[in-house]
Write a protein that holds these residues in place. Structure first.
Motif: not given
Length: 271
Positions: A105-115, A161-165, A167-177
């Motif tokens: 759940q936490s990485i769904k949107w970021e994955t779609k937007k990144l790739y 590494e792909t998954i780690q990046i 996840n990092l983006i998802a965690d970052t955007m959680k804080i912004v949101n």
């Protein structure tokens, strides 16, 4: 699947629908049935053993899906990436039969937007698997399969590494949101922000120096005075990445993060 010799007496592992059916030792295979071939190497027994563990249906689906992806993305799966995808498909079918879902759940949107291209192909692949196997698969498989397509293209990167990046983006955007809960995830500026984060995290994880000329230190001070609320969010990100992820954020990093947060939040509030 079959183990064969070519005219130069080199051993190959070949995969194709019905390729070994009814064949005896020394028989000539039908070349038109060969969908994938691996040059047998020192680890041949391990490869054969692994392939034999997969369901025939999983290998057929893997061959079909890799053909589709290779045609669209203009690259060729390495034997390692092919086997990795086959393993994923085989295990995905097993999980589906047993009713097990891997949540993402936490990485769904970021994955779609990144790739986006890989994501679209993953959706097609999932539809083919469901139609062929006659069993529905959870949406989380789309995101997991997207990683395989991304990783197969990047010769120097690894799936982890792909998954780690991501996840990092998802965690970052959680804080912004948390500070800005009404952000439009489909906006152009949001997409640019996510793209910037990806580039920054790749550089940080590979411990690469930023090639750009260092910014004037006074610039950050000016921006802090002008955008104190947005900078407070930047400091939260910086502290989180430093304490939880061991990633150091420089003053230059803070400037770029602040710029992106200002763009994505001010545009949203204006609308």
């Amino acid at each position: 699947m079959a183990l064969v010799l070519d005219d130069e007496q080199k051993e190959w592992i070949v995969i194709g629908k019905g390729i070994g059916f009814g064949m005896k030792l020394g028989s000539q295979i039908d070349e038109t049935k060969v969908e994938r071939r691996f040059l047998a190497a020192d680890q041949m027994n391990q490869v054969i053993s692994r392939l034999q563990e997969f369901k025939t249906q999983s290998l057929e689906l893997t061959s079909s899906i890799t053909k589709m992806v290779e045609k669209e993305l203009k690259f060729e799966f390495s034997p390692k990436d092919y086997l990795s995808l086959a393993d994923h498909i085989d295990f995905a079918l097993t999980r589906a039969h047993e009713g097990i879902e891997l949540s993402s759940q936490s990485i769904k949107w970021e994955t779609k937007k990144l790739y986006p291209h890989e994501f679209a192909l993953a959706k097609k692949a999932l539809a083919e698997i469901e139609q062929t196997a006659g069993i529905p698969l959870p949406d989380s498989e789309i995101f997991l399969m997207t990683y395989h397509f991304v990783n197969a293209q990047a010769k120097e990167s690894k799936l982890q590494e792909t998954i780690q990046i991501t996840n990092l983006i998802a965690d970052t955007m959680k804080i912004v949101n948390l500070d800005y809960p009404q952000l439009d995830r489909e906006s152009f500026n949001y997409g640019r922000f996510v793209g910037h984060l990806r580039a920054m995290f790749i550089r940080k994880l590979k411990d690469q120096a930023n090639d750009e000329t260092p910014l004037d230190k006074a610039l950050l001070e000016v921006m802090i005075g002008k955008y104190p609320k947005e900078y407070a969010t930047v400091k939260k990100l910086s502290e989180f990445l430093k304490t939880k992820k061991a990633i150091a954020i420089t003053p230059d990093d803070e400037v770029y993060l602040l710029l992106h947060i200002v763009r994505v939040t001010n545009r949203q509030e204006a609308e």
